[in-house]
Structures are given as C-alpha cells and as structure tokens.
Scaffold this motif. Structure first.
Motif, PDB file in Angstrom:
ATOM      1  N   LYS A 229       1.024  -1.164  -0.003  1.00 32.40           N
ATOM      2  CA  LYS A 229      -0.106  -0.080  -0.026  1.00 32.40           C
ATOM      3  C   LYS A 229       0.787   1.176  -0.073  1.00 32.40           C
ATOM      4  N   LEU A 230       0.143   2.366  -0.454  1.00 33.19           N
ATOM      5  CA  LEU A 230       0.982   3.638  -0.631  1.00 33.19           C
ATOM      6  C   LEU A 230       0.739   4.329   0.641  1.00 33.19           C
ATOM      7  N   MET A 231       1.609   4.751   1.398  1.00 30.95           N
ATOM      8  CA  MET A 231       1.543   5.227   2.813  1.00 30.95           C
ATOM      9  C   MET A 231       1.280   6.683   2.958  1.00 30.95           C
ATOM     10  N   LEU A 232       0.310   7.179   1.997  1.00 34.16           N
ATOM     11  CA  LEU A 232      -0.172   8.552   2.008  1.00 34.16           C
ATOM     12  C   LEU A 232      -0.857   8.631   3.331  1.00 34.16           C
ATOM     13  N   GLY A 233      -0.815   9.784   4.082  1.00 38.89           N
ATOM     14  CA  GLY A 233      -1.679  10.641   5.097  1.00 38.89           C
ATOM     15  C   GLY A 233      -2.940  10.265   4.786  1.00 38.89           C
ATOM     16  N   VAL A 234      -3.864  10.419   5.822  1.00 39.91           N
ATOM     17  CA  VAL A 234      -5.429  10.352   5.603  1.00 39.91           C
ATOM     18  C   VAL A 234      -5.951  11.435   4.773  1.00 39.91           C
ATOM     19  N   TRP A 235      -5.409  12.703   4.661  1.00 42.41           N
ATOM     20  CA  TRP A 235      -5.928  13.815   3.989  1.00 42.41           C
ATOM     21  C   TRP A 235      -4.902  13.956   2.639  1.00 42.41           C
ATOM     22  N   GLN A 236      -4.044  13.403   2.634  1.00 38.98           N
ATOM     23  CA  GLN A 236      -3.033  13.513   1.406  1.00 38.98           C
ATOM     24  C   GLN A 236      -3.490  12.664   0.111  1.00 38.98           C
ATOM     25  N   GLY A 237      -3.497  13.733  -0.986  1.00 37.96           N
ATOM     26  CA  GLY A 237      -3.642  13.324  -2.358  1.00 37.96           C
ATOM     27  C   GLY A 237      -2.247  13.576  -3.052  1.00 37.96           C
ATOM     28  N   ILE A 238      -2.280  13.019  -4.295  1.00 37.65           N
ATOM     29  CA  ILE A 238      -0.914  13.079  -5.345  1.00 37.65           C
ATOM     30  C   ILE A 238      -1.804  14.110  -6.521  1.00 37.65           C
ATOM     31  N   PHE A 239      -1.097  15.076  -6.734  1.00 38.73           N
ATOM     32  CA  PHE A 239      -1.820  16.124  -7.743  1.00 38.73           C
ATOM     33  C   PHE A 239      -0.665  16.245  -8.998  1.00 38.73           C
ATOM     34  N   LEU A 240      -1.073  16.134 -10.131  1.00 35.54           N
ATOM     35  CA  LEU A 240      -0.365  16.696 -11.189  1.00 35.54           C
ATOM     36  C   LEU A 240      -0.784  18.090 -11.402  1.00 35.54           C
ATOM     37  N   CYS A 241       0.236  18.915 -11.238  1.00 38.44           N
ATOM     38  CA  CYS A 241       0.028  20.507 -11.163  1.00 38.44           C
ATOM     39  C   CYS A 241       0.312  20.956 -12.599  1.00 38.44           C
ATOM     40  N   GLU A 242      -0.464  21.356 -13.163  1.00 35.47           N
ATOM     41  CA  GLU A 242      -0.590  22.186 -14.651  1.00 35.47           C
ATOM     42  C   GLU A 242      -0.455  23.429 -14.456  1.00 35.47           C
ATOM     43  N   PHE A 243       0.457  23.999 -15.054  1.00 32.45           N
ATOM     44  CA  PHE A 243       0.905  25.534 -15.066  1.00 32.45           C
ATOM     45  C   PHE A 243       0.745  26.394 -16.449  1.00 32.45           C
ATOM     46  N   ASP A 244       0.641  25.387 -17.309  1.00 26.90           N
ATOM     47  CA  ASP A 244       0.585  26.116 -19.008  1.00 26.90           C
ATOM     48  C   ASP A 244      -0.398  25.194 -19.675  1.00 26.90           C
ATOM     49  N   GLY A 245      -1.486  24.953 -19.184  1.00 25.55           N
ATOM     50  CA  GLY A 245      -2.465  24.307 -20.075  1.00 25.55           C
ATOM     51  C   GLY A 245      -3.315  25.021 -20.827  1.00 25.55           C
ATOM     52  N   PRO A 246      -4.183  24.157 -21.646  1.00 29.63           N
ATOM     53  CA  PRO A 246      -4.635  23.057 -21.524  1.00 29.63           C
ATOM     54  C   PRO A 246      -3.640  22.363 -22.530  1.00 29.63           C
ATOM     55  N   ARG A 247      -3.352  21.105 -21.954  1.00 30.11           N
ATOM     56  CA  ARG A 247      -2.465  20.099 -23.030  1.00 30.11           C
ATOM     57  C   ARG A 247      -2.358  18.765 -22.762  1.00 30.11           C
ATOM     58  N   LYS A 248      -1.916  17.933 -23.534  1.00 24.96           N
ATOM     59  CA  LYS A 248      -1.837  16.522 -23.405  1.00 24.96           C
ATOM     60  C   LYS A 248      -0.296  16.338 -22.514  1.00 24.96           C
ATOM     61  N   ARG A 249      -0.583  15.648 -21.407  1.00 22.23           N
ATOM     62  CA  ARG A 249       0.601  15.537 -20.485  1.00 22.23           C
ATOM     63  C   ARG A 249       0.776  13.993 -20.085  1.00 22.23           C
ATOM     64  N   TYR A 250       2.035  13.890 -19.702  1.00 23.80           N
ATOM     65  CA  TYR A 250       2.585  12.349 -19.322  1.00 23.80           C
ATOM     66  C   TYR A 250       2.754  12.570 -18.125  1.00 23.80           C
ATOM     67  N   LEU A 251       2.459  11.120 -17.271  1.00 23.46           N
ATOM     68  CA  LEU A 251       2.826  11.046 -15.931  1.00 23.46           C
ATOM     69  C   LEU A 251       3.497   9.503 -15.833  1.00 23.46           C
ATOM     70  N   TYR A 252       4.786   9.731 -15.083  1.00 22.87           N
ATOM     71  CA  TYR A 252       5.690   8.520 -15.230  1.00 22.87           C
ATOM     72  C   TYR A 252       5.321   8.106 -13.626  1.00 22.87           C
ATOM     73  N   ILE A 253       4.992   6.782 -13.348  1.00 24.13           N
ATOM     74  CA  ILE A 253       4.913   6.273 -11.985  1.00 24.13           C
ATOM     75  C   ILE A 253       5.814   4.960 -12.072  1.00 24.13           C
ATOM     76  N   LYS A 254       6.831   4.822 -11.111  1.00 26.13           N
ATOM     77  CA  LYS A 254       7.940   3.938 -10.973  1.00 26.13           C
ATOM     78  C   LYS A 254       7.777   3.404  -9.655  1.00 26.13           C
ATOM     79  N   THR A 255       7.678   2.261  -9.685  1.00 22.82           N
ATOM     80  CA  THR A 255       7.777   1.453  -8.353  1.00 22.82           C
ATOM     81  C   THR A 255       8.909   0.894  -8.046  1.00 22.82           C
ATOM     82  N   LEU A 256       9.697   0.700  -6.977  1.00 26.23           N
ATOM     83  CA  LEU A 256      10.830   0.032  -6.661  1.00 26.23           C
ATOM     84  C   LEU A 256      10.739  -0.845  -5.527  1.00 26.23           C
ATOM     85  N   GLU A 257      11.046  -2.149  -5.487  1.00 26.08           N
ATOM     86  CA  GLU A 257      11.027  -2.995  -4.271  1.00 26.08           C
ATOM     87  C   GLU A 257      12.465  -2.792  -3.322  1.00 26.08           C
ATOM     88  N   GLY A 258      12.361  -2.917  -2.085  1.00 28.19           N
ATOM     89  CA  GLY A 258      13.609  -2.664  -1.310  1.00 28.19           C
ATOM     90  C   GLY A 258      13.289  -2.185   0.038  1.00 28.19           C
TER      91      GLY A 258
END
Lengths: 132, 132, 132
Positions: free
Chosen positions: B103-132
């Motif tokens: 599980k992702l250890m986010l706090g109760v109120w925490q969410g993750i945001f992509l912050c667009e500062f120069d849209g509207p546009r098509k954007r990419y998000l990379y999500i990388k997971t590492l075991e360790g």
C-alpha cells in the motif's frame, strides 16, 4: 526498513531538527549503500534540508515564508490554515538522502527538518531505507 | 515497474488529482515494500502532495502561487509562459512515496496532484515502483 | 553506484546545467531500470529540473526568485547569506529521475540544474543510481 516516529510540535510554525532520529534509523537498518526517504504523511507539514548549526537560518526561512505566504489572505478553505497547506507544497513532503558505507551522506552543515506549519500537534515521520 | 499515463488538462492552471491512478499502478506492480516515484517529464508542470478532501485547498494554493509568480512580469523567455516554468521549479518535478505491505503510505488527507501551469495540454505522468 | 562530481561556480546566483554529467554517470553505472537521485550536500544550493533549451527560462526563474527572496531583508543569520538558504529550501536539495532501458527518462525539454545561490564556490554533486 520502514520506521515511524512520533513528533510532538509546540508552536504554530516550527522546524524540528530530526537529523539524529534519521541517522539512528539508518544505523538500525541493515542498509550499507542505498537511499533514505524521509516523508511526512500530513498536508500542513514539510521536510527540508538546511543548516542546523545557526538557529537563525531556520528563523530566517520561517520569517520569509510567512512574508511570501501570510497567515491571513483571500483564502477560501474553511479551516483557516490555507497558508500552512501552501507552505507545505512549496517545501515538499519528502527528501531523499544517499546512504554510502552505512552513513547518511549529508553535507557538513546540512540537517533534516520536519517543518510544522499548523501546530502545535502530534505528527508522524516515516523513514524508509532502501539498499541498492 | 514503470507505468506511463496520459493526462489531458483543461485549464491554464489546474491541479489534477492522480491519487487513484498512482494507487492502481502500485497494485499492478508486484512491489510489497519499497518506494513509488511519481514524475512529470514537462517543464511547466509539477507534482505535489496536499489535501484532496476540500477543493478549496488546491484553489488557495493556486491563488497564492499566482500572487507570488504572476503570469505577467519582467520575463525574457519569448514563449510567454515563464511564470509556468518558475512555478514548476518551486513545486518540483517529482514526489517519492513509501510503499508498505503493498500500500501507498499516504496520510489520511493526502492526495497526489499533477500541477498544470501552462495548459490546456496533453501531459504524461511516469509512475515508477521499486522493491526494497 | 555513487558518483561525486566537483563543480566550480562563477557567480553569486547561477544555475549550472549538469544534465550531461548525470547522463554519463547513468551510462557508467550498470543500472538498466531504476532511479537516479541527484543531490547537493550544501545548504545554499539546490537541484531543479527545467528547460535547458532557451537560457532565458533560467534567467527568469532566477529573476523571480530574487524578487520573492531578496538578497537583503530583515534576516538575522550573521553570515549575510540568508536569502541563499531560503532559496535552497524552496527549490530542494535533490531530484529523483527514473531510469528505463539504461536511459534517464527526462522530458524533451528537461535539463537538470545545480542551483548556486551563494557563489562563486567549489561545490559537490552526488549522483546515485539504484536498480529496481
């Protein structure tokens, strides 16, 4: 290894030096070479790395953050702590520090701080170490 | 595991809640304990972690960022989106979140945001997971 | 793999493009898929990712940071470089970039910069690569 530490803050805005807590977690883990992620699971806290020799450095960072993001403003969030949320996003929720030869590779003057922006409160600090 | 997700933004400045997308990527990966790095490969976007319960928190962060870094200023960059580049460096291109017990250890109120500062546009998000 | 690189800065405030240095470190390491943590062990430096095609972008970021955090202010720190410490905490001491297929997953316009806020000085850059 993941270690959770409870921190009790005493003021509304306050930077708590957690360097020795993080160093101890690295020593307790079996990680020789890798990274250490220091994370706060709160939306009105941040993690920063800065000088911990002269306490005036932290005083000046807090002073200027208060100037850039005043406690009162044209904010809509009903809880009245919008400035704390804004400061948290400016500072960031985590820092990654390199581990080499079982030691945290901090610079001579660097310390790790939990930045409280909406205290006093009980807070949690997550310290994750990864070998690699 | 590395997952690339396409995000279409609709406004010039807008924070897109990508928490459920990141959670799904963590579930899809076989990572039980480790970290997740969420990254935007754009110079006018950022990644932040903050409250996603009350939308006024994001509204207030955007409001204050616009005050600190106005759209118009004595900027030289010819494309006219300097404010977006400056905001991106203030927020940062990535966040690292701890994974524990799959599980992702986010706090109760925490969410993750992509912050667009120069849209509207098509954007990419990379999500990388590492075991360790 | 951990690589330490020495960087000599020439101005008080200056962003040094270290992208090719980081790329080379990734090539030298045997990491095929993983992450790269770029870290500065200094309290008056930061690491940021932003456009490195048009130098005016960096010029504008520096311009606005100087406006938000002026060199002179009601600071207490006796060394007179409080603005540099404040800027360092706003930008952050590190960035994490994903490695895929032995390549750094930077966006087309993204470059990695060491941000000098209190130069000119001799600085160090730590580049850590992790497989995973």
């Amino acid at each position: 290894m993941l270690k959770t530490v409870e921190i009790t803050t005493k003021k509304r805005i306050e930077f708590i030096d957690v360097t020795s807590i993080v160093r101890q977690a690295v020593t307790e883990s079996s990680v020789r070479d890798g990274i250490c992620v220091v994370y706060v699971p709160h939306t009105t806290c941040g993690i920063t790395i800065n000088e911990h020799a002269d306490p005036d450095v932290v005083r000046d960072i807090i002073y200027q953050l208060e100037k850039i993001v005043p406690e009162s403003g044209s904010y809509n969030h009903i809880e009245g702590n919008s400035d704390a949320h804004i400061k948290a996003s400016m500072i960031g929720s985590s820092e990654s520090i390199i581990i080499s030869d079982s030691k945290l590779m901090l610079g001579v003057w660097q310390g790790i701080f939990l930045c409280e922006f909406d205290g006093p409160r009980k807070r949690y600090l997550y310290i994750k170490t990864l070998e690699g």
